[in-house]
Design an enzyme around this catalytic site. Structure first.
Site, PDB file in Angstrom:
ATOM      1  N   LYS A  42      33.439  49.021  49.922  1.00  0.00           N
ATOM      2  CA  LYS A  42      33.110  47.857  50.722  1.00  0.00           C
ATOM      3  C   LYS A  42      32.677  47.864  52.139  1.00  0.00           C
ATOM      4  CE  LYS A  42      34.817  42.933  50.359  1.00  0.00           C
ATOM      5  NZ  LYS A  42      33.429  42.432  50.004  1.00  0.00           N
ATOM      6  N   GLY A  47      37.996  51.797  56.353  1.00  0.00           N
ATOM      7  CA  GLY A  47      37.710  53.239  56.119  1.00  0.00           C
ATOM      8  C   GLY A  47      36.227  53.166  55.687  1.00  0.00           C
ATOM      9  N   CYS A  48      35.578  52.258  55.131  1.00  0.00           N
ATOM     10  CA  CYS A  48      34.277  52.228  54.899  1.00  0.00           C
ATOM     11  C   CYS A  48      33.346  52.605  56.271  1.00  0.00           C
ATOM     12  CB  CYS A  48      33.635  51.045  54.036  1.00  0.00           C
ATOM     13  SG  CYS A  48      34.555  51.191  52.434  1.00  0.00           S
ATOM     14  N   THR A  49      33.908  51.662  57.236  1.00  0.00           N
ATOM     15  CA  THR A  49      33.214  51.496  58.511  1.00  0.00           C
ATOM     16  C   THR A  49      33.220  52.756  59.243  1.00  0.00           C
ATOM     17  OG1 THR A  49      33.512  49.260  58.744  1.00  0.00           O
ATOM     18  CG2 THR A  49      33.115  50.180  60.848  1.00  0.00           C
ATOM     19  N   ALA A  52      30.752  55.485  57.661  1.00  0.00           N
ATOM     20  CA  ALA A  52      29.527  54.886  57.745  1.00  0.00           C
ATOM     21  C   ALA A  52      29.111  55.336  59.133  1.00  0.00           C
ATOM     22  CB  ALA A  52      29.189  53.433  57.606  1.00  0.00           C
TER      23      ALA A  52
END
Length: 157
Positions: A42, A47-49, A52
């Site tokens: 998401k 974690g995704c930030t 990325a």
């Protein structure tokens, strides 16, 4: 949690998805390059930030290795635009809202959290060679230093 059913050495499943500019991006667009294809749950989550931002920070180094980085989630194109602008990302994000490509890459699986079962994205990365073959699969990825590990693996080939 089950392991990914795809195997290293096999042909990577073909796909075409819209990117953050609503342009269609296909795996075949990168026939002459290495492709780092990573799936994440998401936009705008911690974690995704981190993942990325780490791939963004290493984008030039991946470029030196003739590699492109593509992030895929089931978020909308509009969500990707906001995520890229807010976090100043410099990588391509692809939108797979109906999870078709997630399913082709076997990253849309049953997950468990606090006793609850649901279908969701298993954070995974695929390194695909210029001929379209899967060279390495990282399944159920932990974000810390993951982008660097992928880059180090690529440099070691």
């Amino acid at each position: 949690m089950s392991k990914n059913s795809l195997t290293e050495g096999q042909k990577a499943p073909e796909f075409c998805l819209p990117d953050q500019n609503e342009d269609e991006v296909c795996l075949t667009d990168f026939k002459d390059k290495w492709t780092v294809l990573y799936f994440y749950p998401k936009d705008n989550t911690s974690g995704c930030t981190r993942e990325a931002q780490d791939f963004t920070a290493l984008k030039d180094e991946f470029g030196t290795e003739n590699a492109v980085v593509l992030g895929v989630s089931k978020d909308s194109v509009k969500s990707h635009i906001r995520f890229i602008e807010k976090k100043e990302l410099a990588i391509t994000l692809l939108s797979d809202e109906d999870t078709t490509v997630h399913q082709k890459y076997d990253v849309w699986r049953l997950k468990k959290n606090y006793g609850r079962e649901y279908m969701g994205t298993v954070r995974s990365t695929f390194l695909i060679d210029p001929e379209g073959n899967i060279v390495k699969i990282w399944d159920n990825v932990k974000t810390k230093e993951h982008a660097q590990k992928v880059l180090d693996f690529l440099k070691g080939i």
